[in-house]
Design a protein around this motif. Structure first.
Motif, PDB file in Angstrom:
ATOM      1  N   ALA A 214       3.586  27.673  20.298  1.00  0.00           N
ATOM      2  CA  ALA A 214       2.130  27.681  20.334  1.00  0.00           C
ATOM      3  C   ALA A 214       1.671  26.516  21.195  1.00  0.00           C
ATOM      4  CB  ALA A 214       1.536  27.562  18.932  1.00  0.00           C
ATOM      5  N   VAL A 215       0.748  26.781  22.089  1.00  0.00           N
ATOM      6  CA  VAL A 215       0.188  25.740  22.947  1.00  0.00           C
ATOM      7  C   VAL A 215      -1.274  25.569  22.582  1.00  0.00           C
ATOM      8  CG1 VAL A 215      -0.333  25.028  25.302  1.00  0.00           C
ATOM      9  CG2 VAL A 215       1.813  26.232  24.809  1.00  0.00           C
ATOM     10  N   TRP A 216      -1.621  24.371  22.135  1.00  0.00           N
ATOM     11  CA  TRP A 216      -2.977  24.051  21.721  1.00  0.00           C
ATOM     12  C   TRP A 216      -3.709  23.398  22.881  1.00  0.00           C
ATOM     13  CZ3 TRP A 216      -4.830  24.679  16.528  1.00  0.00           C
ATOM     14  CH2 TRP A 216      -3.878  25.219  15.656  1.00  0.00           C
ATOM     15  N   GLY A 217      -4.710  24.083  23.414  1.00  0.00           N
ATOM     16  CA  GLY A 217      -5.451  23.591  24.566  1.00  0.00           C
ATOM     17  C   GLY A 217      -4.989  24.294  25.821  1.00  0.00           C
ATOM     18  N   ALA A 218      -5.811  25.215  26.341  1.00  0.00           N
ATOM     19  CA  ALA A 218      -5.405  26.028  27.492  1.00  0.00           C
ATOM     20  C   ALA A 218      -6.107  25.568  28.759  1.00  0.00           C
ATOM     21  CB  ALA A 218      -5.685  27.508  27.214  1.00  0.00           C
ATOM     22  N   GLY A 219      -6.160  24.239  28.969  1.00  0.00           N
ATOM     23  CA  GLY A 219      -6.625  23.690  30.241  1.00  0.00           C
ATOM     24  C   GLY A 219      -5.485  23.678  31.246  1.00  0.00           C
ATOM     25  N   GLY A 220      -5.611  22.852  32.276  1.00  0.00           N
ATOM     26  CA  GLY A 220      -4.590  22.840  33.320  1.00  0.00           C
ATOM     27  C   GLY A 220      -3.199  22.541  32.816  1.00  0.00           C
TER      28      GLY A 220
ATOM     29  N   PHE B 245       2.855  22.677  21.026  1.00  0.00           N
ATOM     30  CA  PHE B 245       2.593  21.685  22.066  1.00  0.00           C
ATOM     31  C   PHE B 245       1.102  21.375  22.029  1.00  0.00           C
ATOM     32  CE2 PHE B 245       6.436  23.844  23.225  1.00  0.00           C
ATOM     33  CZ  PHE B 245       7.262  22.828  23.677  1.00  0.00           C
ATOM     34  N   ASP B 246       0.761  20.176  21.574  1.00  0.00           N
ATOM     35  CA  ASP B 246      -0.638  19.805  21.439  1.00  0.00           C
ATOM     36  C   ASP B 246      -1.096  19.150  22.734  1.00  0.00           C
ATOM     37  OD1 ASP B 246      -3.142  18.630  20.730  1.00  0.00           O
ATOM     38  OD2 ASP B 246      -2.586  18.908  18.628  1.00  0.00           O
ATOM     39  N   CYS B 247      -1.802  19.929  23.531  1.00  0.00           N
ATOM     40  CA  CYS B 247      -2.289  19.450  24.825  1.00  0.00           C
ATOM     41  C   CYS B 247      -3.754  19.037  24.767  1.00  0.00           C
ATOM     42  CB  CYS B 247      -2.111  20.546  25.881  1.00  0.00           C
ATOM     43  SG  CYS B 247      -0.411  21.123  26.099  1.00  0.00           S
ATOM     44  N   THR B 248      -4.325  18.953  23.575  1.00  0.00           N
ATOM     45  CA  THR B 248      -5.754  18.680  23.445  1.00  0.00           C
ATOM     46  C   THR B 248      -6.102  17.215  23.626  1.00  0.00           C
ATOM     47  OG1 THR B 248      -5.701  18.316  21.041  1.00  0.00           O
ATOM     48  CG2 THR B 248      -5.919  20.598  21.810  1.00  0.00           C
ATOM     49  N   GLY B 249      -5.209  16.315  23.224  1.00  0.00           N
ATOM     50  CA  GLY B 249      -5.536  14.898  23.232  1.00  0.00           C
ATOM     51  C   GLY B 249      -6.541  14.520  22.162  1.00  0.00           C
ATOM     52  N   ILE B 250      -6.777  15.415  21.219  1.00  0.00           N
ATOM     53  CA  ILE B 250      -7.738  15.183  20.142  1.00  0.00           C
ATOM     54  C   ILE B 250      -6.963  14.812  18.879  1.00  0.00           C
ATOM     55  CG2 ILE B 250      -9.572  16.186  18.734  1.00  0.00           C
ATOM     56  CD1 ILE B 250     -10.091  18.131  21.070  1.00  0.00           C
ATOM     57  N   GLY B 251      -7.125  13.578  18.424  1.00  0.00           N
ATOM     58  CA  GLY B 251      -6.344  13.119  17.281  1.00  0.00           C
ATOM     59  C   GLY B 251      -6.510  13.986  16.054  1.00  0.00           C
ATOM     60  N   ALA B 252      -7.732  14.466  15.807  1.00  0.00           N
ATOM     61  CA  ALA B 252      -7.987  15.281  14.616  1.00  0.00           C
ATOM     62  C   ALA B 252      -7.275  16.623  14.669  1.00  0.00           C
ATOM     63  CB  ALA B 252      -9.491  15.496  14.441  1.00  0.00           C
ATOM     64  N   ASN B 253      -6.860  17.031  15.873  1.00  0.00           N
ATOM     65  CA  ASN B 253      -6.180  18.331  15.987  1.00  0.00           C
ATOM     66  C   ASN B 253      -4.691  18.240  15.691  1.00  0.00           C
ATOM     67  OD1 ASN B 253      -6.655  21.229  16.913  1.00  0.00           O
ATOM     68  ND2 ASN B 253      -4.877  20.657  18.152  1.00  0.00           N
ATOM     69  N   ILE B 254      -4.121  17.057  15.760  1.00  0.00           N
ATOM     70  CA  ILE B 254      -2.669  16.918  15.617  1.00  0.00           C
ATOM     71  C   ILE B 254      -2.165  17.376  14.247  1.00  0.00           C
ATOM     72  CG2 ILE B 254      -0.751  15.277  15.676  1.00  0.00           C
ATOM     73  CD1 ILE B 254      -2.376  13.771  17.849  1.00  0.00           C
ATOM     74  N   PRO B 255      -2.783  17.012  13.132  1.00  0.00           N
ATOM     75  CA  PRO B 255      -2.299  17.555  11.854  1.00  0.00           C
ATOM     76  C   PRO B 255      -2.449  19.066  11.756  1.00  0.00           C
ATOM     77  CG  PRO B 255      -4.322  16.302  11.537  1.00  0.00           C
ATOM     78  CD  PRO B 255      -3.863  16.028  12.929  1.00  0.00           C
TER      79      PRO B 255
ATOM     80  N   VAL C 123       1.512  16.265  23.830  1.00  0.00           N
ATOM     81  CA  VAL C 123       1.429  16.303  25.295  1.00  0.00           C
ATOM     82  C   VAL C 123       0.148  15.624  25.767  1.00  0.00           C
ATOM     83  CG1 VAL C 123       1.481  17.797  27.324  1.00  0.00           C
ATOM     84  CG2 VAL C 123       2.757  18.447  25.269  1.00  0.00           C
ATOM     85  N   GLY C 124      -0.983  16.014  25.164  1.00  0.00           N
ATOM     86  CA  GLY C 124      -2.229  15.315  25.444  1.00  0.00           C
ATOM     87  C   GLY C 124      -2.194  13.919  24.851  1.00  0.00           C
TER      88      GLY C 124
END
Length: 360
Positions: free
Chosen positions: A170-176, A243-253, A276-277
């Motif tokens: 699963a990839v979280w955050g579908a930016g570049g 793969f957490d590509c968001t860079g948003i701390g609250a999203n990591i858990p 990743v983020g």
């Protein structure tokens, strides 16, 4: 050799870059002057631009394709005329000489610096550690984003996690960067490959890059959706790798919760959540989810990449049609439109990667 250049500078106390003219006439022993053809506009640069604690002028950017026009007397691996890729991961980090951060002195006395390299301008002066010869048949679009977006996203899948065919992702955050992680997972044979975002247009693009399933986290519980898509023979649910590509701390858990747990007594460990983020603020985890699930939380910088080795691999993906860089480059700008590119990225209007083109 004197070179007239136009360089983007972020002045101290400002949030808009200025394009300044300067003559580059001194090359340090380990420096390389690159005439830029195209460079990417990376989301991580927004952190520099909007950092209220910044007190000095900065040079920005860290991925590009261009041509060498001058080298220092200690540079051996490139010569003027070579086409090169600029990145922010050192080419040979164990050679005993740490790379020098770039800096430019302007005629008005302002000294602009960077943490490592810079690419925003007609030319860049960079430490030779951050320059890699361009593999044959590297298209302009690929060269402009290979040094960060592709390296970071696909590299995380290929190197940091070493995803194998048949494993679920699963990839979280579908930016570049997230799109590059999705593409890397699909190329390596992962299944399913689930893209998670809050923007339907980005999720549609994710399918073009190999996502087998998409989840809009605004419209549904993303963890429940991922678990429904990933049943395992041992009775567990969840992806092998998130793969957490968001860079948003609250999203990591949350992304950690989407990872499959282990099975006690059966010798089956849980999956891993790969950061990743870049989370810019401290974050909290569900420690019991991490502990009882025997899950792992992995840090990842630049996709754990070796630029010389991995850039050749990414070019091979493009040569044989497995990766389409022109689909990733969704927004194109001229150098004088650089602030427009930054604004579009900051407002979430860039679906894939924004690129500034200087020559074809």
């Amino acid at each position: 050799m004197a070179v007239d250049a136009r360089i983007a500078v972020l002045p101290a106390g400002q949030q808009a870059v200025e394009i300044r003219e300067v003559t580059l006439d001194v090359v340090g022993p380990y420096e390389v002057v690159v005439r830029q053809k195209a460079f990417g506009v990376c989301h991580s640069q927004l952190d520099r631009i909007y950092d209220p604690s910044r007190t000095e002028s900065m040079l920005l950017g860290h991925e590009s394709i261009g041509t060498v026009v001058a080298v220092g007397d200690q540079v051996r691996h490139v010569v003027p005329g070579d086409e090169v890729l600029t990145t922010w991961i050192p080419r040979t980090p164990l050679d005993g000489r740490p790379p020098e951060p770039a800096r430019i002195a302007f005629p008005d006395g302002d000294l602009a610096r960077t943490h490592n390299t810079f690419t925003w301008g007609t030319h860049a002066v960079v430490d030779e550690q951050y320059v890699v010869k361009t593999p044959e048949d590297t298209p302009l679009d690929l060269g402009s984003i290979i040094g960060c977006a592709l390296m970071t996203g696909a590299g995380a899948v290929m190197n940091s996690a070493e995803v194998r065919a048949g494993q679920s992702v699963a990839v979280w955050g579908a930016g570049g960067v997230g799109l590059c992680a999705i593409a890397g997972a699909a190329i390596l044979g992962a299944s399913p490959v689930v893209a998670v975002d809050v923007d339907d247009d980005k999720l549609k693009l994710a399918e073009q890059f190999g996502a087998t399933d998409v989840v809009n986290a605004k419209k549904t519980d993303p963890v429940a959706a991922i678990r429904a898509l990933t049943p395992h023979d041992d009775g567990t649910r969840g992806v092998d790798y998130a793969f957490d590509c968001t860079g948003i701390g609250a999203n990591i858990p949350v992304s950690l919760a989407s990872v499959r747990p282990g099975v006690r007594g059966a010798g089956i460990r849980g999956g891993a959540d790969v950061l990743v983020g870049i989370p810019r603020v401290p974050f909290q985890l569900d420690s019991m989810d991490l502990l009882n699930g025997e899950k792992s939380l992995l840090g990842c910088v630049g996709g754990s990449c070796d630029p010389v080795r991995d850039f050749e691999t990414f070019v091979e993906w493009t040569r044989d049609g497995r990766f389409d860089p022109s689909a990733l480059v969704t927004d194109r700008f001229a150098l004088d439109e650089l602030n427009n590119a930054v604004e579009a990225l900051h407002e979430g209007r860039v679906r894939g990667r924004a690129v500034v083109e200087l020559e074809g």
